[in-house]
Design a protein around this motif. Structure first.
Motif, mmCIF file in Angstrom:
data_model
loop_
_atom_site.group_PDB
_atom_site.id
_atom_site.type_symbol
_atom_site.label_atom_id
_atom_site.label_comp_id
_atom_site.label_asym_id
_atom_site.label_seq_id
_atom_site.Cartn_x
_atom_site.Cartn_y
_atom_site.Cartn_z
ATOM 1 N N THR A 18 0.839 -1.200 0.000
ATOM 2 C CA THR A 18 0.000 0.000 0.000
ATOM 3 C C THR A 18 0.877 1.254 0.000
ATOM 4 O O THR A 18 0.602 2.221 -0.724
ATOM 5 C CB THR A 18 -0.932 0.008 1.230
ATOM 6 O OG1 THR A 18 -1.718 -1.197 1.214
ATOM 7 C CG2 THR A 18 -1.863 1.194 1.215
ATOM 8 N N ALA A 70 3.905 1.510 -1.183
ATOM 9 C CA ALA A 70 4.501 1.652 -2.522
ATOM 10 C C ALA A 70 3.485 2.231 -3.495
ATOM 11 O O ALA A 70 3.808 3.108 -4.304
ATOM 12 C CB ALA A 70 5.003 0.299 -3.018
ATOM 13 N N ALA A 71 2.224 1.772 -3.401
ATOM 14 C CA ALA A 71 1.188 2.289 -4.299
ATOM 15 C C ALA A 71 0.972 3.778 -4.057
ATOM 16 O O ALA A 71 0.818 4.558 -5.010
ATOM 17 C CB ALA A 71 -0.113 1.521 -4.097
ATOM 18 N N LEU A 72 0.994 4.197 -2.785
ATOM 19 C CA LEU A 72 0.850 5.624 -2.488
ATOM 20 C C LEU A 72 2.059 6.396 -3.005
ATOM 21 O O LEU A 72 1.931 7.512 -3.507
ATOM 22 C CB LEU A 72 0.666 5.846 -0.980
ATOM 23 C CG LEU A 72 -0.650 5.315 -0.412
ATOM 24 C CD1 LEU A 72 -0.704 5.516 1.097
ATOM 25 C CD2 LEU A 72 -1.843 6.013 -1.067
ATOM 26 N N ILE A 98 3.752 5.612 -5.614
ATOM 27 C CA ILE A 98 3.573 5.701 -7.067
ATOM 28 C C ILE A 98 2.633 6.850 -7.419
ATOM 29 O O ILE A 98 2.881 7.630 -8.338
ATOM 30 C CB ILE A 98 3.050 4.352 -7.608
ATOM 31 C CG1 ILE A 98 4.187 3.327 -7.606
ATOM 32 C CG2 ILE A 98 2.472 4.508 -9.004
ATOM 33 C CD1 ILE A 98 3.746 1.899 -7.840
ATOM 34 N N ILE A 99 1.556 6.975 -6.627
ATOM 35 C CA ILE A 99 0.616 8.083 -6.864
ATOM 36 C C ILE A 99 1.309 9.418 -6.641
ATOM 37 O O ILE A 99 1.202 10.346 -7.450
ATOM 38 C CB ILE A 99 -0.617 7.957 -5.933
ATOM 39 C CG1 ILE A 99 -1.453 6.750 -6.336
ATOM 40 C CG2 ILE A 99 -1.448 9.231 -5.968
ATOM 41 C CD1 ILE A 99 -2.736 6.598 -5.538
ATOM 42 N N GLY A 133 4.011 10.131 -9.554
ATOM 43 C CA GLY A 133 3.440 10.456 -10.863
ATOM 44 C C GLY A 133 2.702 11.782 -10.857
ATOM 45 O O GLY A 133 2.892 12.618 -11.752
ATOM 46 N N SER A 134 1.861 11.990 -9.826
ATOM 47 C CA SER A 134 1.075 13.223 -9.800
ATOM 48 C C SER A 134 1.977 14.432 -9.630
ATOM 49 O O SER A 134 1.850 15.415 -10.362
ATOM 50 C CB SER A 134 0.073 13.197 -8.638
ATOM 51 O OG SER A 134 -0.642 12.007 -8.635
ATOM 52 N N ALA A 181 3.795 15.278 -12.781
ATOM 53 C CA ALA A 181 2.934 15.908 -13.783
ATOM 54 C C ALA A 181 2.561 17.327 -13.365
ATOM 55 O O ALA A 181 2.499 18.236 -14.191
ATOM 56 C CB ALA A 181 1.671 15.070 -13.993
#
Lengths: 447, 333
Positions: free
Chosen positions: B90, B92-94, B96-97, B100-101, B104
């Protein structure tokens, strides 16, 4: 009740992550269509307004796609982190559409890179063509992901023995009974959400006095997309409801707040479901029987036909369903108004009420789409796989799992605020000139 | 070749691609963090943004493939890993968010403080993501994830010495890859000052990664004997390849042969990934080998067919993307 309580946090977390991501997913599917249309018109006419529209939309697409790519990734993690029981048992049955979606998404990401970063490196015609795979792969991604959800509604394509998958037919699992109505419904709603959301941005700008050619055209292109899909969605929605009535009668009964089975069933609009009754609803006599069975004495099953612990939460499903349908017809009316004015005098309706309606249509379409997911997901409860696997059994039994929810709430609130702030800044830092010239389009940096 | 082995190889190839491509993107984020003050590091950060901008989303998709291939083809392994390791996954997924965000968003703002805030988020999550993914890999390698739903210790599994060291090694390896790649990119962009900056960092991070790898062997010997035996046995040739490629990459960076250094650095990191795989093959988890964990043949065959068709579409598209941006005439950052 204790079992139901254990899966509330993971269900909320999944709902939050999915409900957040799906707005960006809709834009990822729909926005390439708008960008490509504007670019194509710009190429055909040489009109700088179209060319600037294409570039500005493409820049927004770049940001939205990036956030969508990463907010989609957490869902892949959550499939295992939250629903390890589902994946343990059925991962081999529903994995294939995700594999195909992976490839489609890869193609989308690659061509988006080529399209955005190659804007000034490729010949105009080649550049336009390089955008087509983004649109195609986006629609395919949406299709394959939704087939996995359709499978949870209409599981097929496998043989079970003692609760273990003995053999699979992954293609039959993909093309299940729910697949066509559900995927069509979702892809249309992706285009509607995009069309109305983009149109609402220009609706707001025009209400603030920016009634120039650029804003009018931006509004018309986007609203046309939404307006074309709105009537189609009514037909597809009816198709989807018929599927639910045939395959998931308990979900349909929850959508309608219908407790008793029988013939001559009325159509209930509004109302609150309290103690097996809809309080304050408007009842159209024989309406539901007519809609579903095409005859006034058609039989429709109610919730009482299902054991109490197999019933979904009714009040929220009925409310969500009414919200979705109500907004859907509101958007249809807006589409008709827009179409009528266009047909009569080839222009937008001249009243400010039209712009006000357009300004709220984006949020409304988004709410309708979210409400639709509430209907299908909450309406499927207590099952994660219809009649085969309960949600409470599918959840990861790890301790403290629900601690993830508050962290995610904070992250998503922050992300929402920042995304909106960034999109607003992008518009304001380089304002649209009153009459865009050739140079304005050429100098606008897409990335 | 059996379908089980084919799908296993495919998953491992995807993992390798993710490590070498997305790993470098994360490493670039680490260097963004250490690039100096907002003013002084502007050119460096510009180069990083320029290099990873067009490709990071595509590079990121390899991870999706790893997850999806695992859950489709080896559902018991995937569900055991995801349920026991829900915390680092979880996080790692956060990460990643966040990465990326923030990346950008940073491109769209102009005020220095906003760029700095998004930049810090981008950079910190670029360090956190490979760290947590590394701890998860370390937990699996060390045999701390037993089959079954949440059957392992959800905290101690990924905070064991081997797991933490693997997390640190992942961060160092990503930084080393990125610095080595960026030397070449800076050279092509014609900025000798940046070449020098990244060259020094490539040498330093390569040395750190090497030291962590050597320390890792000792820690593994003490903490995860089965893995050590696998690495010292069947995995030994690959560990030797990794070690010599790592030394070679450092020498090539020192000699300013950046293109060859790239290949050697990739080989050094890739060989560790394969060394790990070979060391524990055919076991995915303790007491669960690939054949036991594998989905029924019809599913595996569908995955094989889909992957062959998918790769046939993917490879030319990827080549087109990379060719478009590896042209020498790109503007300097």
């Amino acid at each position: 009740m204790l079992l139901a309580a254990a899966d509330v946090a993971p269900r909320s977390q999944m709902g939050l992550s999915l409900g957040w991501h799906i707005v960006l997913a809709c834009l990822g599917v729909g926005l390439p269509a708008l960008v490509l249309f504007a670019e194509w018109r710009g190429l055909r006419t040489g009109d700088p307004v179209y060319r600037l529209l294409a570039r500005r939309w493409a820049r927004a697409l770049g940001v939205l796609f990036a956030v969508g790519a990463v907010s989609g990734t957490i869902l892949s993690f959550e499939m295992g982190v939250l629903w390890s029981g589902l994946m343990q048992r059925y991962g081999s049955v529903i994995g294939l559409p995700f594999t195909i979606e992976g490839f489609a998404f890869f193609i989308e990401a690659i061509f988006l890179g080529i399209y955005l970063y190659g804007w000034d490196r490729l010949a105009p015609r080649v550049h336009l063509l390089s955008g087509v795979p983004i649109l195609v792969a986006g629609v395919l991604s949406a299709f394959f992901v939704v087939t996995a959800n359709a499978w949870m509604n209409s599981p097929q394509g496998f043989v079970l023995r003692h609760g273990k998958v003995l053999s699979t037919d992954p293609w039959r699992a993909i093309f299940n009974k729910a697949t066509w109505p559900e995927t069509t419904h979702m892809i249309l709603s992706a285009f509607m959400v995009t069309g109305f959301l983009v149109a609402s941005v220009y609706g707001v700008a025009m209400l603030r006095g920016r009634e120039d050619d650029y804003h009018r055209r931006g509004l018309r292109i986007a609203l046309a997309l939404g307006a074309i899909c709105a009537p189609l969605q009514v037909v597809v929605g009816d198709w989807a409801a018929r599927y639910v009535a045939a395959d998931q009668p308990a979900k349909l009964a929850a959508m309608e707040g219908l407790y008793d089975s029988g013939t001559h069933q009325p159509l209930a609009i509004g109302g609150v479901y309290i103690g097996h009754h809809l309080v304050g609803a408007l009842h159209v006599p024989d309406g539901l029987s007519l809609l579903l069975r095409l005859k006034p004495d058609g039989y429709v099953q109610g919730l009482s036909a299902v054991p109490a612990n197999d019933r979904p939460p009714v009040a929220i499903v009925h409310f969500s369903f009414d919200t979705m349908v109500g907004i859907g017809f509101g958007l249809l009316a807006l589409a008709a108004w827009f179409g009528w004015a266009h047909w009569r005098h080839g222009d937008l309706p001249r009243t400010r009420w039209f712009l006000r309606a357009v300004a709220i249509s984006g949020a409304a379409a988004t709410v309708a789409m979210e409400a639709g997911w509430m209907v299908t997901e909450v309406g499927r409860q207590p099952w994660v796989v219809w009649h085969l696997l309960r949600t409470s059994t599918a959840v990861n039994p790890a301790q403290h799992l629900s601690d993830g929810l508050p962290v995610l709430v904070v992250v998503y609130v922050l992300l929402t605020i920042l995304l909106i702030a960034v999109l607003r800044r992008m518009t304001r830092s380089t304002p649209v000139p009153a009459a865009p010239q050739e140079a304005d389009a050429d100098e606008y940096a897409v990335v | 070749m059996s379908a089980v082995l084919f799908v296993l190889l495919l998953s491992w190839l995807s993992l390798t691609a993710y490590a070498l491509l997305a790993g470098a993107d994360f490493g670039a984020g680490t260097w963004d963090l250490l690039a100096g003050s907002a003013r002084g590091g502007r050119a460096r950060r510009g180069l990083i943004e320029h290099v990873i901008g067009p490709v990071w989303e595509a590079n990121h998709v390899w991870l999706i493939f790893v997850l999806v291939l695992l859950w489709t083809s080896f559902p018991p392994a995937f569900s055991a890993i995801a349920s026991t390791l829900w915390v680092p996954l979880t996080l790692a997924a956060l990460g990643i968010i966040g990465r990326g965000s923030a990346f950008a968003f940073r491109k769209t703002v102009t005020a220095t403080w906003q760029q700095a805030a998004f930049g810090a988020t981008f950079a910190l999550s670029s360090v956190a993501t490979p760290f947590f993914l590394g701890t998860a890999a370390g937990a699996i390698g060390a045999g701390r994830v037993p089959p079954g739903l949440a059957a392992g210790d959800t905290l101690r599994s990924w905070t064991s010495p081997v797991a933490l060291l693997t997390g640190a090694l992942a961060v160092a390896a990503c930084s080393f890859l990125a610095a080595t790649y960026l030397c070449g990119d800076a050279e092509r962009a014609g900025s000798p000052a940046e070449v020098g900056w990244f060259r020094l960092r490539a040498l330093a991070s390569g040395a750190v990664a090497g030291a962590l790898a050597i320390a890792g062997l000792f820690v593994t010997h003490a903490d995860a004997r089965a893995l050590f035996d696998g690495l010292a046995g069947r995995g030994l040739p690959l560990i030797a390849v990794s070690a010599s490629a790592g030394v070679g990459a450092l020498a090539l960076v020192a000699l300013r042969r950046y293109l060859l250094a790239r290949v050697a650095a990739g080989l050094a990191v890739g060989a560790v990934v394969w060394g790990w795989g070979v060391a524990q093959y055919p076991h995915l988890l303790p007491g669960l080998d690939a054949r036991q964990a594998a989905a029924v043949p019809t599913t595996l065959h569908a995955v094989v067919i889909t992957s062959i068709i998918g790769v046939a579409v993917l490879v030319p598209s990827l080549v087109a993307l990379l060719r478009l941006f590896q042209r020498p005439e790109r503007p300097t950052a």
